[in-house]
Scaffold this motif. Structure first.
Motif, PDB file in Angstrom:
ATOM      1  N   ASP A 160     -46.850  31.919  -2.342  1.00 24.45           N
ATOM      2  CA  ASP A 160     -47.053  30.888  -1.075  1.00 24.45           C
ATOM      3  C   ASP A 160     -47.886  31.215  -0.281  1.00 24.45           C
ATOM      4  O   ASP A 160     -48.817  30.545   0.576  1.00 24.45           O
ATOM      5  N   PHE A 161     -47.609  32.843   0.079  1.00 21.63           N
ATOM      6  CA  PHE A 161     -48.547  33.273   1.009  1.00 21.63           C
ATOM      7  C   PHE A 161     -50.192  33.118   0.613  1.00 21.63           C
ATOM      8  O   PHE A 161     -50.843  33.095   1.442  1.00 21.63           O
ATOM      9  N   LEU A 162     -50.357  33.611  -0.694  1.00 16.88           N
ATOM     10  CA  LEU A 162     -51.709  33.555  -1.109  1.00 16.88           C
ATOM     11  C   LEU A 162     -52.202  32.112  -1.210  1.00 16.88           C
ATOM     12  O   LEU A 162     -53.433  31.704  -0.801  1.00 16.88           O
ATOM     13  N   ARG A 163     -51.434  31.354  -1.450  1.00 15.63           N
ATOM     14  CA  ARG A 163     -51.816  29.806  -1.738  1.00 15.63           C
ATOM     15  C   ARG A 163     -52.234  29.174  -0.376  1.00 15.63           C
ATOM     16  O   ARG A 163     -53.507  28.672  -0.271  1.00 15.63           O
ATOM     17  N   LEU A 164     -51.627  29.537   0.774  1.00 16.06           N
ATOM     18  CA  LEU A 164     -51.651  28.791   2.119  1.00 16.06           C
ATOM     19  C   LEU A 164     -52.637  29.592   2.710  1.00 16.06           C
ATOM     20  O   LEU A 164     -53.330  29.038   3.767  1.00 16.06           O
ATOM     21  N   ASP A 165     -52.876  31.042   2.754  1.00 12.20           N
ATOM     22  CA  ASP A 165     -54.045  31.701   3.418  1.00 12.20           C
ATOM     23  C   ASP A 165     -54.427  32.847   2.727  1.00 12.20           C
ATOM     24  O   ASP A 165     -54.235  34.050   3.018  1.00 12.20           O
ATOM     25  N   PRO A 166     -55.449  32.513   1.870  1.00 10.18           N
ATOM     26  CA  PRO A 166     -55.896  33.501   0.874  1.00 10.18           C
ATOM     27  C   PRO A 166     -56.875  34.293   1.697  1.00 10.18           C
ATOM     28  O   PRO A 166     -57.177  35.677   1.502  1.00 10.18           O
ATOM     29  N   GLU A 167     -57.330  34.155   3.008  1.00 11.67           N
ATOM     30  CA  GLU A 167     -58.269  34.917   3.914  1.00 11.67           C
ATOM     31  C   GLU A 167     -57.295  36.287   4.432  1.00 11.67           C
ATOM     32  O   GLU A 167     -57.643  37.247   4.204  1.00 11.67           O
ATOM     33  N   PHE A 168     -56.279  35.946   4.944  1.00 16.63           N
ATOM     34  CA  PHE A 168     -55.357  36.900   5.402  1.00 16.63           C
ATOM     35  C   PHE A 168     -54.620  37.726   4.310  1.00 16.63           C
ATOM     36  O   PHE A 168     -54.527  39.026   4.342  1.00 16.63           O
ATOM     37  N   PHE A 169     -54.444  37.102   3.260  1.00 16.24           N
ATOM     38  CA  PHE A 169     -53.800  37.676   2.016  1.00 16.24           C
ATOM     39  C   PHE A 169     -54.598  38.844   1.461  1.00 16.24           C
ATOM     40  O   PHE A 169     -54.597  39.897   1.244  1.00 16.24           O
ATOM     41  N   GLU A 170     -56.002  38.578   1.610  1.00 18.43           N
ATOM     42  CA  GLU A 170     -57.211  39.392   1.146  1.00 18.43           C
ATOM     43  C   GLU A 170     -57.192  40.613   2.056  1.00 18.43           C
ATOM     44  O   GLU A 170     -57.295  41.622   1.596  1.00 18.43           O
ATOM     45  N   ALA A 171     -57.022  40.220   3.339  1.00 16.79           N
ATOM     46  CA  ALA A 171     -57.189  41.289   4.166  1.00 16.79           C
ATOM     47  C   ALA A 171     -56.086  42.008   4.081  1.00 16.79           C
ATOM     48  O   ALA A 171     -56.326  43.521   4.109  1.00 16.79           O
ATOM     49  N   TYR A 172     -54.882  41.687   4.101  1.00 19.01           N
ATOM     50  CA  TYR A 172     -53.633  42.613   3.667  1.00 19.01           C
ATOM     51  C   TYR A 172     -53.704  43.392   2.374  1.00 19.01           C
ATOM     52  O   TYR A 172     -53.469  44.651   2.337  1.00 19.01           O
ATOM     53  N   LEU A 173     -54.270  42.535   1.436  1.00 15.69           N
ATOM     54  CA  LEU A 173     -54.413  43.466   0.315  1.00 15.69           C
ATOM     55  C   LEU A 173     -55.502  44.734   0.513  1.00 15.69           C
ATOM     56  O   LEU A 173     -54.945  45.847   0.047  1.00 15.69           O
ATOM     57  N   GLU A 174     -56.504  44.819   1.153  1.00 17.12           N
ATOM     58  CA  GLU A 174     -57.439  45.664   1.292  1.00 17.12           C
ATOM     59  C   GLU A 174     -56.546  46.922   2.323  1.00 17.12           C
ATOM     60  O   GLU A 174     -56.813  48.005   2.080  1.00 17.12           O
ATOM     61  N   PHE A 175     -55.896  46.284   3.307  1.00 21.85           N
ATOM     62  CA  PHE A 175     -55.211  47.242   4.217  1.00 21.85           C
ATOM     63  C   PHE A 175     -54.040  47.907   3.251  1.00 21.85           C
ATOM     64  O   PHE A 175     -53.984  49.182   3.618  1.00 21.85           O
ATOM     65  N   SER A 176     -53.251  47.292   2.686  1.00 29.69           N
ATOM     66  CA  SER A 176     -52.124  47.827   1.966  1.00 29.69           C
ATOM     67  C   SER A 176     -52.502  48.643   0.838  1.00 29.69           C
ATOM     68  O   SER A 176     -51.480  49.745   0.387  1.00 29.69           O
ATOM     69  N   SER A 177     -53.760  48.436   0.347  1.00 24.92           N
ATOM     70  CA  SER A 177     -53.865  49.054  -0.765  1.00 24.92           C
ATOM     71  C   SER A 177     -54.408  50.624  -0.651  1.00 24.92           C
ATOM     72  O   SER A 177     -54.591  51.317  -1.672  1.00 24.92           O
ATOM     73  N   VAL A 178     -54.971  50.720   0.452  1.00 28.71           N
ATOM     74  CA  VAL A 178     -55.671  52.229   0.920  1.00 28.71           C
ATOM     75  C   VAL A 178     -55.044  53.380   0.215  1.00 28.71           C
ATOM     76  O   VAL A 178     -55.495  54.038  -0.472  1.00 28.71           O
ATOM     77  N   PRO A 179     -53.601  53.666   0.642  1.00 29.27           N
ATOM     78  CA  PRO A 179     -52.769  54.594   0.055  1.00 29.27           C
ATOM     79  C   PRO A 179     -52.691  54.682  -1.357  1.00 29.27           C
ATOM     80  O   PRO A 179     -52.504  55.811  -1.985  1.00 29.27           O
ATOM     81  N   TRP A 180     -52.730  53.603  -1.916  1.00 27.99           N
ATOM     82  CA  TRP A 180     -52.724  53.550  -3.633  1.00 27.99           C
ATOM     83  C   TRP A 180     -53.996  53.832  -4.105  1.00 27.99           C
ATOM     84  O   TRP A 180     -54.106  54.267  -5.430  1.00 27.99           O
ATOM     85  N   VAL A 181     -55.231  53.685  -3.791  1.00 26.76           N
ATOM     86  CA  VAL A 181     -56.333  53.769  -4.078  1.00 26.76           C
ATOM     87  C   VAL A 181     -57.213  54.779  -3.898  1.00 26.76           C
ATOM     88  O   VAL A 181     -58.385  55.172  -4.628  1.00 26.76           O
ATOM     89  N   LYS A 182     -57.197  55.312  -2.691  1.00 24.59           N
ATOM     90  CA  LYS A 182     -57.935  56.201  -2.157  1.00 24.59           C
ATOM     91  C   LYS A 182     -58.001  57.642  -3.045  1.00 24.59           C
ATOM     92  O   LYS A 182     -57.146  58.042  -3.538  1.00 24.59           O
ATOM     93  N   ASP A 183     -59.233  57.951  -3.135  1.00 31.74           N
ATOM     94  CA  ASP A 183     -59.501  59.000  -3.911  1.00 31.74           C
ATOM     95  C   ASP A 183     -59.711  60.368  -3.140  1.00 31.74           C
ATOM     96  O   ASP A 183     -61.039  60.771  -2.871  1.00 31.74           O
ATOM     97  N   VAL A 184     -58.804  61.139  -2.851  1.00 30.30           N
ATOM     98  CA  VAL A 184     -58.614  62.264  -1.742  1.00 30.30           C
ATOM     99  C   VAL A 184     -59.146  63.452  -2.468  1.00 30.30           C
ATOM    100  O   VAL A 184     -60.164  64.184  -2.043  1.00 30.30           O
TER     101      VAL A 184
END
Length: 203
Positions: A160-184
């Motif tokens: 429902d979150f993605l359906r109603l507000d894909p813009e905010f969902f996309e921004a949250y995805l970028e924000f929350s994914s940093v610890p999972w994908v950053k290449d330290v």
């Protein structure tokens, strides 16, 4: 009322069981105001330390996640757990990653609130039916796939979150994914924490 000698003994017990560096201003205040509760709190806090199913470093990192969460933000504890983690060999990147993981706690407002919003909209009958049931478009399907790839899971409450507000969902995805994908470290594996610590650190 506990005497000064009894309070001294309680603090010595704290040091023996939890380490002197963990004795921050919060513990000091508790010892001064309520020695009996201080004693009981030390007993409780020392159980994981004694069992040592997790290393002392991992315990410090997980404790840091709790104290740095947006619903807690306990500065004395944060300082103490950062110091303890460093003493136990944690790297700056590991500590930073724990804080980054705990920073996503605020999204729970959407995890709980959006489904409740949809329930309320359903009660309105046909008025919002199309908006809350329409299938994902190409962009939304891509975001769902990207989330699943980066975060390693998908849960129905994101629908429902993605359906109603894909813009905010996309921004949250970028924000929350940093610890999972950053290449330290250049390995391309994403993140520096052991998987068990990563999942235990997530609020």
């Amino acid at each position: 009322m506990a005497s000064e000698e009894q309070k001294k003994q309680l603090q010595e017990r704290f040091t023996a069981q939890l380490d002197a560096k963990a004795f921050h201003s919060g513990w000091e205040s508790l010892l001064s105001l309520d020695p009996a509760f201080f004693s009981a709190s030390v007993s409780l806090a020392s159980v994981p330390r004694k069992k040592s199913h997790l290393s002392h470093k991992d315990q410090a990192l997980i404790s840091l996640a709790v104290d740095s969460a947006s619903t807690h933000l306990y500065s004395p504890g944060i300082r103490a757990h950062v110091a303890a983690a460093l003493d136990e060999g944690a790297s700056v990147h590991e500590i930073l990653e724990v804080i980054e993981l705990s920073s996503t706690l605020g999204i729970h407002a959407c995890n709980i609130g959006v489904p409740l919003l949809v329930e309320a909209l359903k009660e309105e009958g046909e008025k919002y039916q199309e908006e809350i049931t329409k299938p994902f478009d190409e962009r939304q399907e891509g975001l769902k796939e990207d989330f699943t790839k980066k975060r390693g899971y998908w849960h129905p409450f994101w629908e429902d979150f993605l359906r109603l507000d894909p813009e905010f969902f996309e921004a949250y995805l970028e924000f929350s994914s940093v610890p999972w994908v950053k290449d330290v470290d250049g390995s391309g594996s994403g993140g520096v924490l052991e998987p068990k610590v990563t999942w235990l650190a997530i609020p």
